[in-house]
Design a protein around this motif. Structure first.
Motif, mmCIF file in Angstrom:
data_model
loop_
_atom_site.group_PDB
_atom_site.id
_atom_site.type_symbol
_atom_site.label_atom_id
_atom_site.label_comp_id
_atom_site.label_asym_id
_atom_site.label_seq_id
_atom_site.Cartn_x
_atom_site.Cartn_y
_atom_site.Cartn_z
ATOM 1 N N VAL A 1 0.839 -1.257 0.306
ATOM 2 C CA VAL A 1 0.327 0.261 0.065
ATOM 3 C C VAL A 1 1.088 1.579 0.133
ATOM 4 O O VAL A 1 0.934 1.952 -0.889
ATOM 5 C CB VAL A 1 -0.662 0.091 1.369
ATOM 6 C CG1 VAL A 1 -1.123 1.750 1.306
ATOM 7 C CG2 VAL A 1 -2.005 -1.051 0.987
ATOM 8 N N THR A 2 2.119 1.459 1.192
ATOM 9 C CA THR A 2 3.210 2.302 0.743
ATOM 10 C C THR A 2 3.301 3.101 -0.590
ATOM 11 O O THR A 2 3.398 3.713 -0.778
ATOM 12 C CB THR A 2 4.047 1.856 1.771
ATOM 13 O OG1 THR A 2 3.585 1.579 3.209
ATOM 14 C CG2 THR A 2 5.225 3.473 2.022
ATOM 15 N N VAL A 3 4.230 1.526 -0.891
ATOM 16 C CA VAL A 3 4.835 2.239 -1.872
ATOM 17 C C VAL A 3 3.663 2.591 -3.070
ATOM 18 O O VAL A 3 3.297 3.291 -4.112
ATOM 19 C CB VAL A 3 5.939 0.637 -2.672
ATOM 20 C CG1 VAL A 3 5.973 0.978 -3.652
ATOM 21 C CG2 VAL A 3 6.566 1.112 -1.497
ATOM 22 N N LEU A 4 2.725 1.516 -3.420
ATOM 23 C CA LEU A 4 1.831 2.019 -4.799
ATOM 24 C C LEU A 4 1.302 2.776 -5.083
ATOM 25 O O LEU A 4 0.777 3.341 -5.577
ATOM 26 C CB LEU A 4 1.147 0.387 -5.128
ATOM 27 C CG LEU A 4 2.451 -0.910 -5.540
ATOM 28 C CD1 LEU A 4 1.570 -2.174 -6.232
ATOM 29 C CD2 LEU A 4 3.702 -0.456 -6.924
ATOM 30 N N GLU A 5 -0.033 2.903 -4.103
ATOM 31 C CA GLU A 5 -0.581 3.996 -3.128
ATOM 32 C C GLU A 5 0.331 4.770 -3.060
ATOM 33 O O GLU A 5 -0.321 5.907 -3.751
ATOM 34 C CB GLU A 5 -1.442 3.249 -2.221
ATOM 35 C CG GLU A 5 -2.406 2.266 -3.238
ATOM 36 C CD GLU A 5 -3.894 2.082 -2.297
ATOM 37 O OE1 GLU A 5 -4.548 1.258 -2.295
ATOM 38 O OE2 GLU A 5 -4.041 2.814 -0.865
ATOM 39 N N GLY B 1 11.669 -6.495 4.308
ATOM 40 C CA GLY B 1 12.338 -4.944 4.511
ATOM 41 C C GLY B 1 13.399 -4.421 3.306
ATOM 42 O O GLY B 1 13.600 -3.442 3.175
ATOM 43 N N GLU B 2 12.469 -4.888 2.233
ATOM 44 C CA GLU B 2 12.309 -4.298 0.745
ATOM 45 C C GLU B 2 11.334 -3.408 0.335
ATOM 46 O O GLU B 2 10.847 -3.630 -0.298
ATOM 47 C CB GLU B 2 12.439 -5.737 -0.274
ATOM 48 C CG GLU B 2 13.374 -4.625 -1.277
ATOM 49 C CD GLU B 2 14.040 -5.962 -2.356
ATOM 50 O OE1 GLU B 2 14.869 -5.463 -3.412
ATOM 51 O OE2 GLU B 2 13.087 -6.582 -2.529
ATOM 52 N N SER B 3 11.130 -2.388 1.204
ATOM 53 C CA SER B 3 10.203 -1.127 1.431
ATOM 54 C C SER B 3 10.434 -0.188 0.648
ATOM 55 O O SER B 3 9.081 0.703 0.416
ATOM 56 C CB SER B 3 9.698 -1.010 2.907
ATOM 57 O OG SER B 3 10.773 -0.496 3.880
ATOM 58 N N SER C 1 14.096 0.650 -4.695
ATOM 59 C CA SER C 1 14.278 -0.240 -4.960
ATOM 60 C C SER C 1 14.198 -1.777 -6.374
ATOM 61 O O SER C 1 13.275 -1.498 -7.275
ATOM 62 C CB SER C 1 14.119 -1.133 -3.981
ATOM 63 O OG SER C 1 12.683 -1.995 -4.146
ATOM 64 N N ARG C 2 15.048 -2.118 -6.520
ATOM 65 C CA ARG C 2 14.404 -3.057 -8.509
ATOM 66 C C ARG C 2 13.309 -3.797 -8.062
ATOM 67 O O ARG C 2 12.690 -3.816 -9.343
ATOM 68 C CB ARG C 2 16.344 -4.382 -7.891
ATOM 69 C CG ARG C 2 15.633 -4.522 -9.459
ATOM 70 C CD ARG C 2 17.412 -4.299 -10.905
ATOM 71 N NE ARG C 2 17.306 -4.501 -12.188
ATOM 72 C CZ ARG C 2 17.758 -3.177 -12.596
ATOM 73 N NH1 ARG C 2 17.708 -2.815 -12.528
ATOM 74 N NH2 ARG C 2 17.254 -4.211 -13.651
ATOM 75 N N PHE C 3 13.198 -4.336 -7.346
ATOM 76 C CA PHE C 3 11.742 -5.042 -7.088
ATOM 77 C C PHE C 3 10.475 -4.712 -6.985
ATOM 78 O O PHE C 3 9.607 -4.848 -7.985
ATOM 79 C CB PHE C 3 11.553 -5.546 -5.297
ATOM 80 C CG PHE C 3 10.284 -6.461 -4.812
ATOM 81 C CD1 PHE C 3 9.747 -7.267 -5.147
ATOM 82 C CD2 PHE C 3 9.387 -5.978 -4.115
ATOM 83 C CE1 PHE C 3 8.243 -8.598 -5.242
ATOM 84 C CE2 PHE C 3 7.927 -6.184 -4.129
ATOM 85 C CZ PHE C 3 7.580 -7.526 -4.775
ATOM 86 N N TRP C 4 10.422 -3.054 -6.334
ATOM 87 C CA TRP C 4 9.327 -2.316 -6.550
ATOM 88 C C TRP C 4 9.143 -1.695 -8.093
ATOM 89 O O TRP C 4 8.370 -1.457 -9.090
ATOM 90 C CB TRP C 4 9.267 -1.534 -6.077
ATOM 91 C CG TRP C 4 8.767 -1.178 -4.366
ATOM 92 C CD1 TRP C 4 9.996 -1.603 -3.207
ATOM 93 C CD2 TRP C 4 7.736 -2.300 -4.045
ATOM 94 N NE1 TRP C 4 8.528 -2.417 -2.509
ATOM 95 C CE2 TRP C 4 8.155 -2.922 -2.434
ATOM 96 C CE3 TRP C 4 6.233 -2.529 -4.678
ATOM 97 C CZ2 TRP C 4 6.533 -3.093 -1.971
ATOM 98 C CZ3 TRP C 4 4.854 -3.102 -4.319
ATOM 99 C CH2 TRP C 4 5.401 -3.792 -2.933
#
Length: 547
Positions: A404-408, A508-510, A514-517
């Motif tokens: 929610v934090t990253v995408l929204e 921890g990948e928040s 980062s490459r994941f997001w």
């Protein structure tokens, strides 16, 4: 017996005389004379006499404080015999002038002039004398080719007091007694063989010397020779120490050309019998070729001027060739290596930042050309609920926290999440079906906590049908933690996993950068235009992190 002894003594005297003459030639062998590359050829008739000055002008004129020696080369013994200075001898010399009186066929040979212009410095010149028993066309001096001839000079008796008479085609020309024969109103009828006979005196005895040359009136309609090879001022790439063959090819036409010649020159001097150089001439179908072989190219060759000389009956033509050292390949190799490394580095940079570049450009291009598709949500999130405590906490923290934090919050996407966005008392199945249809993507969260996704079975079944059968919705698979295999999952989900591997999230990948997001956002559509006003600043921040 007495006659035999006298014959032996005579042979010994002759051998001793030859030894003395050869020793005289070799007496100054410690001094090496400079030998000219050019060799003069003189053709004469038997029975006449020859007055031969030193072939070099300086050698002939500068007689003060200098000395001379004349020799004849004996081919049979490969030795030389010195010629004497006694004027009573048939063959003798005086300073720079050689006299051969009443020529015989045996006088044919090579004669050497040695000129000492300083005490320890000398030059040598060679002259080939060929004696003919009777007149031959080989006796002719170079043919004169004129458009309009005015006079012909006698080619013999230079620097000598003499009287002259002239013949045309061996018939006497009356009242012509000068060294030069004047021709008035020359035409084609003036062509022929002209012979001058000069009479000179030596020790009170008169001697004759004759010389002949052909006169040809030039036809102005003639075609000049055409060089096929090489091109004038062409450059030949070579290297020191290598063999080089220079080819000159000239087309003289189909007609017979007796006065046509082709040969190579170095520094305006014809190359004749010089060590390290060989010249070969061929003639076929009106084309004359000359091949110059340089067995070992030297620094001097690179500094010399080479030209091919073509000569017909009328004129002389030249083309030049420049020899240049082969350029070093090191600069090209270094340039190639540097280019390769630069391309390699640029490829690495592009590969590393390709995802960021695509996200940045897509955000701009799609927004400029976007039409509304009627969807309300950017993604519908499907995840397992009611798992064991530890796994359930991990899933809940990820969905309600990082996702929610990253995408929204940062990127402005609009998600539908069960337990947060559904209304109390609403029919679960109808709600699920409508929300999935209003979503552009399905985000499926995979965990290893249970053997099936029972709590989200209907969501999953409906979403897979929407994605696999109808092909209307894209699927993003996110895996939390490691999984041994996927055999416990539904077949439709296993099929998706075979086509696209899941995105692995580590605890921890928040960070949004980062490459994941970035990979999650790459699979997401462009953020919905129906976002909340409060998320606009976060969306701008997401774009900034992309760049």
């Amino acid at each position: 017996m007495m006659m035999r002894r006298m014959r032996r003594m005579l042979q010994m005297i002759l051998l001793l005389t030859e030894y003395v003459l050869v020793s005289s030639y070799q007496s100054n062998s410690t001094v090496k004379c400079e030998r000219s590359d050019e060799r003069k050829t003189v053709r004469v008739m038997a029975g006449e006499s020859l007055y031969l000055p030193c072939p070099n002008t300086d050698c002939h004129t500068e007689t003060e404080n200098t000395s001379y020696e004349w020799f004849k080369y004996l081919e049979r013994t490969e030795q030389v015999e010195q010629i004497g200075t006694e004027e009573s001898e048939r063959i003798h010399y005086h300073l720079s002038e050689l006299y051969i009186l009443w020529l015989t066929l045996n006088d044919t040979g090579r004669y050497i002039t040695r000129w000492w212009y300083e005490e320890d410095k000398c030059d040598e010149y060679e002259t080939d004398i060929v004696v003919y028993e009777e007149f031959n066309t080989d006796l002719l001096y170079r043919t004169l080719v004129e458009e309009k001839a005015s006079q012909i000079h006698c080619p013999v008796c230079e620097y000598q007091q003499a009287t002259f008479i002239w013949y045309k085609d061996f018939s006497l020309i009356p009242n012509q007694e000068a060294e030069a024969l004047r021709i008035r109103n020359s035409s084609k009828e003036s062509e022929g063989i002209y012979t001058c006979v000069c009479t000179w005196e030596h020790n009170g005895i008169k001697h004759n010397t004759s010389a002949s040359r052909r006169l040809t009136i030039k036809d102005m309609s003639s075609i000049p020779p055409a060089f096929q090879l090489p091109v004038n001022n062409s450059i030949v790439i070579t290297d020191v120490g290598t063999e080089l063959i220079l080819q000159c090819s000239v087309f003289f036409g189909r007609t017979v050309c007796d006065e046509c010649f082709v040969h190579w020159e170095r520094n305006k001097t014809r190359i004749n019998a010089v060590n390290g150089y060989k010249q070969e001439t061929r003639k076929q179908d009106g084309i004359m070729e000359s091949f110059l072989t340089i067995t070992k190219v030297s620094e001097l060759d690179l500094r010399s001027e080479y030209r091919c000389r073509a000569e017909d009956s009328y004129k002389v033509y030249y083309v030049s060739v420049i020899l240049k050292r082969k350029a070093s390949m090191l600069p090209e190799i270094l340039a190639c290596v540097c280019t390769f490394l630069l391309v390699l580095v640029l490829s690495g940079i592009v590969k590393w930042f390709s995802l960021d570049l695509v996200l940045f450009l897509r955000e701009i291009i799609v927004k400029l050309n976007r039409t509304e598709d009627g969807k309300l949500f950017d993604a519908y999130v499907i995840y397992q609920r009611n798992l064991e405590e530890k796994t359930d906490k991990t899933v809940s923290d990820f969905v309600n926290g990082s996702l929610v934090t990253v995408l929204e919050s940062y990127c402005g996407f609009k998600l539908f999440i069960h337990g947060r966005d559904d209304l109390p008392g609403e029919d679960c199945m109808n709600m699920t079906e409508s929300k999935i249809q209003l979503s552009r993507r399905l985000i499926i969260i995979l965990t290893s906590g249970t053997s099936t996704i029972s709590s989200a079975a209907y969501d999953l079944e409906l979403g897979l049908h929407q994605a696999l059968v109808q092909g209307e919705t894209g699927v993003i698979l996110i895996q939390l933690g490691q999984m041994k295999d996927y055999t416990h999952l539904p077949l439709g989900l296993q099929h998706l996993l075979c086509k696209n591997s899941p995105l692995l999230w580590r605890d921890g990948e928040s960070s949004p950068s980062s490459r994941f997001w970035k990979r999650v956002r790459y699979r997401m559509p462009v953020a919905s235009s129906h976002r909340k006003s409060s998320s606009k600043n976060g969306s701008l921040e997401c774009q900034r992190l992309t760049v």
